[in-house]
Write an enzyme that holds these catalytic residues in place. Structure first.
Site, PDB file in Angstrom:
ATOM      1  N   CYS A 165       8.246  -5.703 -15.862  1.00  0.00           N
ATOM      2  CA  CYS A 165       7.496  -6.316 -14.758  1.00  0.00           C
ATOM      3  C   CYS A 165       8.426  -6.668 -13.613  1.00  0.00           C
ATOM      4  CB  CYS A 165       6.744  -7.551 -15.240  1.00  0.00           C
ATOM      5  SG  CYS A 165       7.807  -8.756 -16.043  1.00  0.00           S
ATOM      6  N   GLU A 208       0.812 -14.323 -15.453  1.00  0.00           N
ATOM      7  CA  GLU A 208       2.025 -13.566 -15.116  1.00  0.00           C
ATOM      8  C   GLU A 208       1.605 -12.116 -14.932  1.00  0.00           C
ATOM      9  OE1 GLU A 208       4.944 -14.796 -14.578  1.00  0.00           O
ATOM     10  OE2 GLU A 208       4.752 -16.794 -15.424  1.00  0.00           O
TER      11      GLU A 208
HETATM   12  P1  NAD Z   1      -3.070  -5.254 -19.409  1.00  0.00           P
HETATM   13  O1  NAD Z   1      -3.540  -6.172 -18.336  1.00  0.00           O
HETATM   14  O2  NAD Z   1      -3.716  -3.944 -19.553  1.00  0.00           O
HETATM   15  O3  NAD Z   1      -3.213  -5.948 -20.840  1.00  0.00           O
HETATM   16  C1  NAD Z   1      -2.581  -7.180 -21.123  1.00  0.00           C
HETATM   17  C2  NAD Z   1      -3.338  -7.876 -22.233  1.00  0.00           C
HETATM   18  O4  NAD Z   1      -4.620  -8.272 -21.765  1.00  0.00           O
HETATM   19  C3  NAD Z   1      -3.581  -7.020 -23.463  1.00  0.00           C
HETATM   20  O5  NAD Z   1      -3.341  -7.821 -24.595  1.00  0.00           O
HETATM   21  C4  NAD Z   1      -5.054  -6.646 -23.342  1.00  0.00           C
HETATM   22  O6  NAD Z   1      -5.679  -6.399 -24.571  1.00  0.00           O
HETATM   23  C5  NAD Z   1      -5.615  -7.894 -22.703  1.00  0.00           C
HETATM   24  N1  NAD Z   1      -6.873  -7.720 -21.967  1.00  0.00           N
HETATM   25  C6  NAD Z   1      -7.349  -6.597 -21.364  1.00  0.00           C
HETATM   26  N2  NAD Z   1      -8.534  -6.864 -20.765  1.00  0.00           N
HETATM   27  C7  NAD Z   1      -8.812  -8.170 -20.993  1.00  0.00           C
HETATM   28  C8  NAD Z   1      -9.869  -9.050 -20.608  1.00  0.00           C
HETATM   29  N3  NAD Z   1     -10.896  -8.624 -19.868  1.00  0.00           N
HETATM   30  N4  NAD Z   1      -9.817 -10.334 -21.006  1.00  0.00           N
HETATM   31  C9  NAD Z   1      -8.772 -10.792 -21.723  1.00  0.00           C
HETATM   32  N5  NAD Z   1      -7.748 -10.018 -22.119  1.00  0.00           N
HETATM   33  C10 NAD Z   1      -7.749  -8.721 -21.753  1.00  0.00           C
HETATM   34  O7  NAD Z   1      -1.496  -5.152 -19.181  1.00  0.00           O
HETATM   35  P2  NAD Z   1      -0.450  -4.263 -19.999  1.00  0.00           P
HETATM   36  O8  NAD Z   1      -0.633  -2.853 -19.593  1.00  0.00           O
HETATM   37  O9  NAD Z   1      -0.495  -4.601 -21.436  1.00  0.00           O
HETATM   38  O10 NAD Z   1       0.922  -4.809 -19.449  1.00  0.00           O
HETATM   39  C11 NAD Z   1       1.604  -4.247 -18.361  1.00  0.00           C
HETATM   40  C12 NAD Z   1       1.471  -5.145 -17.161  1.00  0.00           C
HETATM   41  O11 NAD Z   1       1.995  -6.415 -17.489  1.00  0.00           O
HETATM   42  C13 NAD Z   1       2.262  -4.666 -15.976  1.00  0.00           C
HETATM   43  O12 NAD Z   1       1.501  -4.823 -14.807  1.00  0.00           O
HETATM   44  C14 NAD Z   1       3.452  -5.615 -15.950  1.00  0.00           C
HETATM   45  O13 NAD Z   1       4.027  -5.765 -14.683  1.00  0.00           O
HETATM   46  C15 NAD Z   1       2.833  -6.858 -16.445  1.00  0.00           C
HETATM   47  N6  NAD Z   1       3.844  -7.753 -16.983  1.00  0.00           N
HETATM   48  C16 NAD Z   1       4.118  -8.926 -16.320  1.00  0.00           C
HETATM   49  C17 NAD Z   1       5.090  -9.779 -16.792  1.00  0.00           C
HETATM   50  C18 NAD Z   1       5.375 -11.067 -16.081  1.00  0.00           C
HETATM   51  O14 NAD Z   1       6.002 -11.933 -16.676  1.00  0.00           O
HETATM   52  N7  NAD Z   1       4.962 -11.269 -14.852  1.00  0.00           N
HETATM   53  C19 NAD Z   1       5.803  -9.459 -17.954  1.00  0.00           C
HETATM   54  C20 NAD Z   1       5.506  -8.262 -18.606  1.00  0.00           C
HETATM   55  C21 NAD Z   1       4.515  -7.432 -18.109  1.00  0.00           C
END
Ligand code: NAD
Length: 499
Positions: A276, A242
């Site tokens: 999001c 997502e």
């Molecule tokens: P992010 O991608 O920076 O981090 C998300 C998670 O991934 C965190 O827990 C982080 O520690 C982990 N992570 C980071 N690098 C990783 C790796 N290499 N391997 C595995 N895990 C890793 O995102 P964010 O800033 O926390 O969230 C915001 C984003 O999420 C926005 O783009 C938003 O649109 C999206 N979002 C999408 C939905 C949806 O349902 N489509 C819902 C909420 C947020």
């Protein structure tokens, strides 16, 4: 401005984004700790997966009740660690619990074994389709809706009979742990590891992707989603991704303009725009453009962020997002856009006041990239066709909204997205039976609803021979020429008569 401080490699500090106050310190799970958590979850999967749907429903509903009965404590924590106002925290919790309840009550209906017609040639068989849990699901979550969003995977994975290892965002670790602790407290008789957390930064998430899990369910940025999919490919671990969005709203000539402006103002700025599926772009028909822009401006003029319980919305949760929002505002203004409300000066530390931008170049960063802040771009269009083309001209495709009194559904059907609200924004996310997820850079797979339950199962097809038909041994070397002769007569009758 707040930053997440770390004691190198061993712990992370969780801070209040409005004040910088340290809320808690969490040990970071290294690869070994991640593998141990997955092993415990695997052992627990034997017990949890063997329960009936009714038994799992009971445990999940007890968890939901615990969360709601402790809502004051939990929402206070959400407010402190994420920054969102208390009422918004309650709304998030309420919606998450709606989903727990729906998944708990509907897993039996959608995942119970089904009989399938065996077809004329296999009529001596009974055919069954059974859904099996996958085993252990790794869930990696974001911070913006730290309960509702990962819960779209967690509750549905549990209801389908899997155990879950959850890595919350480093910006909402305490909240994530509260969610898992609540499950254990509500269900003390269950073995450890049905739903557990591992804490840390991206490296801990990466270790979870590589661990012995049966699927990874990720919610976060598209860039991380791509990294995770590449890493998961090594073990062919299935992925549910997502990602981000750049959601558009179409306001047609026959829209209820006041209702559209009200929804757009809220959808673009609530939760500091860190949603999001929040409103990022608007395409408004020229005939109602001036009225619409004036109304959005009027509403947002009085909307202010703050750290108090009653603020319209809170601070930016993640400090580095503040710079992205400022950059997008500047890019909009240097690409032909005009700010009718606010501007670069609206960015005040972790608090960003609403910014309304009109006539921004469609190729600019502000229109093409996810801003994730309380800003909005509004473009005037001359027709619904133009609005649909521009709305679809995005690498993202998460969700959308349409305001039109007569043609809302028709316009909705033309949008390349996973979900659309007609004469509302974000409504689909509050209806548990509707799946949620995107196309393109917004991701792969669906949370919520029946598809959201199926994501965490594998179909198991079973064909049972009830009796042998004499002379019809098709799957045997005992097959005779007369059997084949009969088949050559029957098959054209079955499949060769379509004109
Ligand atoms: P992010 O991608 O920076 O981090 C998300 C998670 O991934 C965190 O827990 C982080 O520690 C982990 N992570 C980071 N690098 C990783 C790796 N290499 N391997 C595995 N895990 C890793 O995102 P964010 O800033 O926390 O969230 C915001 C984003 O999420 C926005 O783009 C938003 O649109 C999206 N979002 C999408 C939905 C949806 O349902 N489509 C819902 C909420 C947020």
């Amino acid at each position: 401005m707040t930053t997440i401080e770390t004691t190198p490699d061993t712990s992370l500090e969780s801070v209040n984004p409005a004040t910088g106050e340290v809320i808690a310190t969490h040990p970071i799970a290294d690869e070994q700790a991640v593998r141990a958590a997955v092993a415990t979850a695997r052992a627990a999967a034997t017990t949890w997966g063997a329960l009936t749907y009714d038994e799992r429903r009971h445990h999940l509903l007890r968890w939901a009740s615990y969360l709601i009965n402790n809502a004051d404590e939990f929402t206070a924590l959400i407010h402190r660690e994420n920054g969102k106002p208390l009422d918004d925290a309650y709304l998030e919790l309420m919606l998450a619990v709606e989903h727990v309840s729906w998944a708990a009550k509907n897993a039996k209906k959608y995942l119970s074994p089904k009989r399938v017609s065996p077809g004329a040639l296999m009529s001596n068989f009974s055919a069954r389709l059974e859904q099996r849990p996958l085993g252990v699901i790794g869930v990696i979550g974001p911070w913006n809706y730290p309960v509702y969003t990962p819960n779209g995977s967690i509750a549905y994975a549990l209801a389908a009979g899997n155990t879950v290892v959850f890595k919350p965002s480093e910006y909402s670790t305490t909240i994530g742990n509260y969610l898992a602790d609540a499950f254990a407290k509500a269900n003390p008789e269950l073995p450890a590891g049905v739903f557990a957390t591992i804490n840390g930064f991206g490296a801990t998430g990466a270790a979870l992707v590589k661990a012995d899990i049966d699927k990874i369910a990720f919610t976060g940025s598209t860039a991380t989603a791509k990294r995770i999919m590449a890493a998961a490919a090594e073990n062919l671990t299935p992925v549910l991704l997502e990602g981000g969005g750049k959601d558009a709203v179409i306001v047609a000539a026959d829209a209820d303009v006041k209702a559209a402006a009200d929804a757009v103002a809220w959808g673009a700025t609530s939760n500091s725009g860190q949603t999001c599926a929040g409103v990022e772009r608007v395409y408004v028909d020229r005939s109602v453009r001036d009225e619409f822009v004036a109304e959005v401006k009027r509403i947002l003029t009085d909307v202010k962020p703050g750290s108090g319980d009653k603020a319209a919305y809170g601070p930016m949760t993640m400090p580095k997002q503040v710079d992205i929002v400022r950059r997008h505002i500047e890019s909009a203004l240097s690409n032909g856009g005009t700010a009718v409300l606010g501007g670069p000066e609206s960015v005040k530390g972790p608090f960003i006041e609403p910014v309304v931008l009109v006539d921004v170049d469609e190729n600019s960063e502000a229109v093409q990239e996810e801003t994730f802040g309380p800003t909005i771009t509004i473009r005037t269009v001359d027709s619904v066709d133009e609005a649909v083309d521009l709305a679809n001209n995005s690498r993202y495709g998460l969700s959308s909204a349409v305001y039109s009194k007569r043609n809302g559904l028709d316009i909705a059907r033309r949008l390349r997205v996973g979900a659309t609200s007609v004469n509302s924004v974000l409504a689909f996310a509050a209806i548990p039976g509707l799946p949620f997820g995107g196309v393109g850079d917004s991701g792969i797979g669906r949370i919520h609803g029946e598809p959201g339950l199926r994501e965490f199962t594998r179909p198991h097809s079973i064909a049972v021979q009830r009796f042998a038909i004499p002379g019809m041994a098709l799957l045997s070397y005992a097959r005779t020429d007369s059997t084949m002769k009969l088949l050559r007569k029957i098959t054209p009758l079955l499949h060769g008569r379509h004109k």
